[in-house]
Write an enzyme that holds these catalytic residues in place. Structure first.
Site, mmCIF file in Angstrom:
data_model
loop_
_atom_site.group_PDB
_atom_site.id
_atom_site.type_symbol
_atom_site.label_atom_id
_atom_site.label_comp_id
_atom_site.label_asym_id
_atom_site.label_seq_id
_atom_site.Cartn_x
_atom_site.Cartn_y
_atom_site.Cartn_z
ATOM 1 N N TYR A 138 0.822 -1.219 0.000
ATOM 2 C CA TYR A 138 0.000 0.000 0.000
ATOM 3 C C TYR A 138 0.856 1.269 0.000
ATOM 4 O O TYR A 138 0.415 2.326 0.434
ATOM 5 C CB TYR A 138 -0.948 0.007 1.209
ATOM 6 C CG TYR A 138 -2.059 -1.031 1.129
ATOM 7 C CD1 TYR A 138 -2.118 -1.939 0.074
ATOM 8 C CD2 TYR A 138 -3.049 -1.102 2.105
ATOM 9 C CE1 TYR A 138 -3.126 -2.893 0.000
ATOM 10 C CE2 TYR A 138 -4.063 -2.054 2.036
ATOM 11 C CZ TYR A 138 -4.086 -2.946 0.977
ATOM 12 O OH TYR A 138 -5.086 -3.885 0.903
ATOM 13 N N LYS A 188 4.533 -14.842 1.396
ATOM 14 C CA LYS A 188 4.339 -15.549 0.126
ATOM 15 C C LYS A 188 5.659 -15.581 -0.630
ATOM 16 O O LYS A 188 5.771 -15.109 -1.764
ATOM 17 C CB LYS A 188 3.239 -14.809 -0.675
ATOM 18 C CG LYS A 188 2.792 -15.465 -1.960
ATOM 19 C CD LYS A 188 2.028 -16.750 -1.760
ATOM 20 C CE LYS A 188 1.724 -17.407 -3.099
ATOM 21 N NZ LYS A 188 1.203 -18.775 -2.971
ATOM 22 N N ASP A 221 -1.826 -18.284 1.095
ATOM 23 C CA ASP A 221 -2.937 -19.117 0.625
ATOM 24 C C ASP A 221 -3.233 -20.239 1.613
ATOM 25 O O ASP A 221 -4.397 -20.515 1.931
ATOM 26 C CB ASP A 221 -2.695 -19.651 -0.800
ATOM 27 C CG ASP A 221 -1.243 -20.028 -1.062
ATOM 28 O OD1 ASP A 221 -0.406 -19.870 -0.157
ATOM 29 O OD2 ASP A 221 -0.945 -20.492 -2.176
ATOM 30 N N ASP A 245 -4.934 -6.950 5.463
ATOM 31 C CA ASP A 245 -6.227 -6.368 5.103
ATOM 32 C C ASP A 245 -7.209 -7.475 4.717
ATOM 33 O O ASP A 245 -8.334 -7.558 5.223
ATOM 34 C CB ASP A 245 -6.012 -5.389 3.928
ATOM 35 C CG ASP A 245 -7.222 -4.531 3.646
ATOM 36 O OD1 ASP A 245 -8.249 -4.686 4.355
ATOM 37 O OD2 ASP A 245 -7.162 -3.709 2.716
ATOM 38 N N ASP A 249 -10.557 -9.386 7.092
ATOM 39 C CA ASP A 249 -11.967 -9.472 6.689
ATOM 40 C C ASP A 249 -12.438 -10.926 6.792
ATOM 41 O O ASP A 249 -13.553 -11.199 7.240
ATOM 42 C CB ASP A 249 -12.173 -8.964 5.249
ATOM 43 C CG ASP A 249 -12.574 -7.481 5.207
ATOM 44 O OD1 ASP A 249 -12.166 -6.733 6.115
ATOM 45 O OD2 ASP A 249 -13.303 -7.073 4.267
HETATM 46 MG MG MG Z 1 -10.181 -3.718 4.738
#
Ligand code: MG
Ligand code: NAI
Length: 356
Positions: A138, A188, A221, A245, A249
């Site tokens: 980000y 990863k 993963d 992020d 969720d």
């Molecule tokens: Mg979010």
């Protein structure tokens, strides 16, 4: 009596609705405690402000917030303003401007909270995510070359600095040591041959200072799969900005939903104010109806109290949310109840006071 200055940014959509309840709860806590109180200053920044001024927040916004003891944020984003403008122009600007490099997100299934996993209970889902919050995927670096042509090229760079990785990983090791928990690093390295190989290396290097902390390293993963199949594997988790992020969720969905998921953006060195928010967005379709669940914001207000040095109030806030869930009292629609946002906040305050 200690007075804390709290900057309040209600933001867009359901942000102002859930924020009102978080402020209500902080006032109730200060009245019950008697040792401190709050002075709230509200800032009307967000998408409406953008449509009027062309900016999500004023240029001297960071300067104006700098003296606060903490920031409460509702949610940012609304149809009519592209999401990358609203998110980058406010939320990410604050996180980066105040170097809030740790995003601390509990994924904890409370008793009575809905869980879509068949065989999982509160004893199985109790993790805390330490998400890198200042760089990584980000960082906003890249290029858009030859737009609207067949040669169009888009480059989105991820930035992983030694300092950036070390500090967040060290924070996670410290947390795991303090709480006597295991630490999982999620990356990863098999596909992202620079950034994530580096991340794994730093995780190992920093770990040499923490031989007492039991660790595992997972590919993202596989981690997503294990969060569903065997969530008990995870206690303290450290990961990059993007992976954190996404996985939180997923974490929210196995621990009661977006209406219960809170996050703290911390500057652990306390050079700048830290910021507390529900992890959900502005849910435009729910906005204005008084039906949004304020418990995620209230949980975030609990994190704020913890950060200010009142961990006992954090515990009491989470316990009170659990009591509401167990007794099915004052819950909003997403949790199977019929209470409005403000009735849920009122029920929370009543139950919090009850426990004295
Ligand atoms: Mg979010
Ligand atoms: P969202 O989190 O707003 O909504 C996703 C789903 O969760 C929806 O079904 C919504 O109804 C439900 N939900 C969210 N909060 C809830 C609450 N308090 N109570 C009950 N149900 C709740 O995410 P979405 O729809 O992807 O994004 C909407 C806008 O929010 C976009 O503009 C997006 O950019 C922005 N956003 C902002 C964030 C922030 O301010 N931190 C984080 C995520 C999205």
């Amino acid at each position: 009596m200690k007075t804390y200055q709290i900057a309040v940014i209600p933001g867009d959509g359901i942000g102002p609705e859930v924020m009102r309840e978080a402020v209500k709860v902080l006032n109730a806590v200060s009245a019950l405690d008697g040792g401190f109180n709050f002075e709230f200053t509200e800032y009307p920044w967000g998408c409406e402000y953008y449509l009027k001024t062309g900016e999500m927040m004023p240029e001297d916004g960071l300067e104006r917030l700098k003296g606060s003891d903490a920031i409460l944020l509702g949610a940012v984003g609304y149809p009519g303003v592209p999401d990358h403008i609203s998110l980058r122009g406010l939320l990410l600007k604050l996180r980066r401007g105040f170097d809030q490099y740790v995003n601390l997100r509990p994924v904890k299934l409370l008793e009575g909270a809905p869980c879509p996993l068949k065989n999982a209970g509160p004893e199985d889902i109790d993790m805390i995510f330490v998400r890198e919050n200042s760089e990584g995927e980000y960082s906003g670096q890249g290029a858009w070359l030859y737009p609207d042509s067949p040669q169009e090229i888009v480059i989105q760079d991820a930035v992983f600095s030694r300092k950036g990785c070390e500090r967040v990983i060290r924070y996670a090791y410290e947390l795991a040591r303090r709480e006597g928990k295991t630490l999982t690093s999620i990356s990863k390295g098999n596909a992202l041959n620079y950034s994530m190989v580096f991340w794994d290396q730093v995780f190992e290097e920093v770990g040499r200072d923490y031989p007492d902390v039991e660790t595992q390293s997972l590919l993202v993963d596989a981690a997503a799969m294990f969060m569903i199949k065997n969530p008990k594997r995870f206690q303290v988790v450290v990961t990059s900005n993007l992976f954190g992020d996404i996985l939180t969720d997923l974490g929210a969905s196995i621990s009661g939903g977006m209406g219960l998921a809170a996050g703290a953006n911390l500057d652990p060195e306390r050079r700048y104010p830290s910021m507390f928010e529900p992890i959900h967005g502005s849910a435009p379709r729910m906005a204005g109806k008084g039906i949004a669940n304020p418990l995620a914001s209230i949980w975030a207000a609990g994190q704020l109290l913890d950060h200010l040095g009142y961990p006992q109030w954090y515990t009491r806030i989470v316990d009170t949310i659990e009591k509401m869930l167990k007794e099915n009292n004052g819950l909003t629609k997403d949790l199977g109840g019929s209470a409005s946002t403000s009735a849920c906040g009122d029920a929370f305050v009543a139950m919090l006071s009850d426990r004295i």
